[in-house]
Motif scaffolding. Structure first.
Motif, mmCIF file in Angstrom:
data_model
loop_
_atom_site.group_PDB
_atom_site.id
_atom_site.type_symbol
_atom_site.label_atom_id
_atom_site.label_comp_id
_atom_site.label_asym_id
_atom_site.label_seq_id
_atom_site.Cartn_x
_atom_site.Cartn_y
_atom_site.Cartn_z
ATOM 1 N N GLU A 103 0.684 33.462 22.435
ATOM 2 C CA GLU A 103 0.222 32.287 22.532
ATOM 3 C C GLU A 103 -1.217 32.120 22.877
ATOM 4 N N ASN B 42 -5.547 40.227 7.164
ATOM 5 C CA ASN B 42 -5.347 40.729 8.374
ATOM 6 C C ASN B 42 -4.662 41.593 8.690
ATOM 7 N N GLU C 6 -0.240 41.711 17.005
ATOM 8 C CA GLU C 6 -0.058 40.102 17.142
ATOM 9 C C GLU C 6 -0.595 39.795 18.444
ATOM 10 N N LYS D 238 -5.646 38.718 13.375
ATOM 11 C CA LYS D 238 -4.383 38.022 13.470
ATOM 12 C C LYS D 238 -4.185 36.932 14.545
ATOM 13 N N ARG D 239 -5.400 36.606 14.805
ATOM 14 C CA ARG D 239 -5.543 35.271 15.865
ATOM 15 C C ARG D 239 -5.456 34.010 14.827
ATOM 16 N N LYS D 240 -4.784 33.104 15.327
ATOM 17 C CA LYS D 240 -4.258 31.958 14.502
ATOM 18 C C LYS D 240 -5.629 31.233 14.117
ATOM 19 N N ASP D 241 -6.838 31.348 14.476
ATOM 20 C CA ASP D 241 -7.826 30.779 14.152
ATOM 21 C C ASP D 241 -8.904 31.526 13.178
ATOM 22 N N ASN D 242 -8.058 32.588 12.584
ATOM 23 C CA ASN D 242 -8.743 33.694 11.763
ATOM 24 C C ASN D 242 -9.234 33.223 10.372
#
Length: 561
Positions: free
Chosen positions: A171, A192, A168, A183-187
């Motif tokens: 921020e 994942n 993970e 697991k990047r937020k923009d994935n």
């Protein structure tokens, strides 16, 4: 310890449809329905995944940037260093990427930190040495996503870093030229939950496509990728299942000399997920735990069978030593729990002389034995390093956050943590976590055993039990099926192995089945012949003197009501 039993309600209509449409037996159909697999495509993907079931690697964040930079390094004949981790996932990640890049004619070496001296992940001292050795391009595998300060330091020296990881992110992402982590937020990658070696596999797949290589040039590494994936206990669903299912076929005929030697040393005859989880993985991980991580890597990179055999024996020796130390720490820990922790909601114990590479395994055993969150700490001088494990329903990382002011360092997640604490603060940490555990009513959390469905002995035969092999490989999110049997009469009962295990013969009408319960031999004195019992367990084939018979491997047993 009282345990709650739950049994899944099976949709009988869907079970019958599956039996008719796909010509499968009722037990297998029930398991597939419980897994939510109801149409032909889903079932086919689960039972017979193929190389066409891999996702497009370029959907992963920064994948093209990473590929382009590595190919630029190839064209410019740059030296590359791979920075990995000391566990089975990290070792296999380094093995796959180093071997693949070297086969493309690239100059590649590797660095794996020593668990006992350096700990997990990037560290500035290692980066400084890497820079002094003339490396200007570093790629991380199975680590790096949390190394924000360390990567900034590498940048300040004039190094470029590519991160490949599966943990993970915080921020803020590290300031690397590429951060390949689903697991990047923009994935946008559709799955994942890959292991670190799975991300490496996607990288070599992407490079292969860019260079127009044949599929076999990256698929041939699936044996090693499979080892790392199963060892890292990631959920064996979606792409991980494809990796594990196809990879196990290659493991059985592996061309990796080191893996072949290691398989021989384990003594396992069948090549399945059990062989990897209990035979291969502990031996690789033992190297890192004992501070000899390079031996495992040398084994997988070896080109000489005699050398590989010696290295495999070393891994075996490390594992035996690890088991001895683990046994001693476990016995000492149990004694401490019985003398000091009675009535506590959370077990927090420490001692000098414990091995901090091994206490995590012991913490797992203590948590399993008492069904309480536990943290074990090994003290050296005035500082202690610890590992903790939790139970479902209690977030151990949250508990650490509540007492963060008393800790030097901590990290992890809800179920597993690592901490560094001054000896002077140990009691404060104990008090704060115990108070938090009581507030969360930890004592009221009851362990739950989930059975996939209820069966009678009449429904079981060797063929339908063997058909369950189609559900392999087993692992996280694809556990071996558990079945509930009610009102079985005890036909015979005894303890085996000096009272360690329980051996039963169970009867239902005219049907009789053998059952074995590992590490519950003390129950032989609790039950009598003709007692009626309910049992939850797996179904297995017992082979003895050329004869095969079905047996129940007991997970839990209780008197029928």
């Amino acid at each position: 310890m009282n345990k709650k039993w739950e049994c899944t309600n099976v949709n009988e209509k869907k079970v019958k449809e599956l039996m008719q449409n796909y010509k499968i037996n009722e037990i297998l159909a029930k398991i597939l329905v419980n897994k939510g697999l109801e149409n032909k495509d889903e079932i086919e993907l689960f039972i017979n995944p193929t190389r066409n079931d891999f996702h497009d690697p370029f959907l992963m964040p920064d994948m093209k940037i990473a590929v382009d930079r590595l190919l630029e390094a190839k064209d410019n004949n740059e030296k590359i260093i791979i920075y990995g981790d000391y566990d089975a996932d990290g070792i296999t990640s380094v093995t796959v990427l180093k071997t693949f890049l070297e086969e493309r004619g690239m100059q590649v070496t590797s660095y794996i930190p020593n668990r006992l001296d350096e700990g997990y992940g990037l560290n500035k001292k290692a980066i400084e040495k890497i820079y002094e050795d003339g490396y200007r391009l570093m790629i991380t595998v199975d680590c790096g996503i949390s190394g924000i300060d360390e990567i900034d330091y590498a940048n300040s020296l004039g190094m470029e870093v590519i991160v490949t990881d599966h943990h993970e992110p915080a921020e803020v992402l590290p300031n690397a030229i590429a951060v390949v982590d689903a697991k990047r937020k923009d994935n946008k990658y559709p799955f994942n939950q890959l292991a670190g070696v799975g991300v490496v596999f996607k990288l070599i797949q992407a490079i292969s496509r860019t260079l127009n290589l044949e599929e076999k040039d990256y698929l041939k590494y699936l044996d090693i990728v499979c080892i790392g994936t199963i060892s890292d206990i990631v959920p064996l669903v979606d792409e991980n299942r494809v990796i594990a299912k196809l990879g196990l076929k290659l493991v059985a005929q592996t061309k990796n000399i080191g893996l072949k030697a290691l398989l021989e040393v384990t003594g396992y005859r069948n090549i399945d997920s059990t062989t990897i989880s209990f035979g291969v993985a502990p031996r690789i991980n033992a190297c890192g735990r004992m501070g000899n991580e390079k031996v495992a890597l040398d084994l997988f990179l070896s080109k000489d069978y005699n050398e590989a055999k010696k290295l495999a024996m070393q891994l075996n020796d490390f594992n035996l030593r690890r088991q001895e130390i683990e046994k001693r720490i476990f016995e000492e820990a149990v004694l401490k729990v019985e003398n000091e922790e009675k009535g506590k909601s959370c077990i927090i114990i420490g001692s000098e002389g414990w091995h901090h590479g091994i206490i995590g395994i012991v913490a797992s055993k203590i948590t399993e034995m008492y069904f309480k969150p536990s943290i074990l700490i090994c003290f050296e001088d005035d500082e202690g390093k610890g590992s903790g494990r939790s139970i479902p329903g209690f977030d151990l990382h949250d508990a650490l956050m509540k007492c963060g002011k008393h800790l030097e360092k901590y990290g992890g997640h809800a179920m597993a943590v690592g901490i560094t604490v001054k000896k002077a603060e140990f009691q404060n940490v104990k008090n704060a976590i115990e108070e938090y555990a009581k507030e969360c009513n930890v004592d009221k959390i009851i362990p739950i055993i989930n059975a996939d469905c209820e069966l009678t002995l009449k429904e079981i035969n060797i063929n339908n039990v063997k058909s369950l092999d189609m559900l392999e490989p087993y692992g996280e999110a694809n556990k071996k099926p558990l079945f509930l049997f009610k009102n079985l009469k005890i036909n015979s009962i005894r303890a085996l192995s000096e009272g360690k295990h329980l051996k039963l013969s169970l009867k239902d009408d005219k049907y009789i089945i053998d059952a074995i319960g590992f590490n519950i031999g003390d129950l032989a004195n609790k039950y009598l012949i003709d007692d009626k019992v309910d049992v939850i367990g797996c179904l297995d084939i017992n082979s003895f003197n050329g004869n095969e018979s079905v047996q129940i491997v007991i997970k839990d047993i209780r008197k029928s009501y």
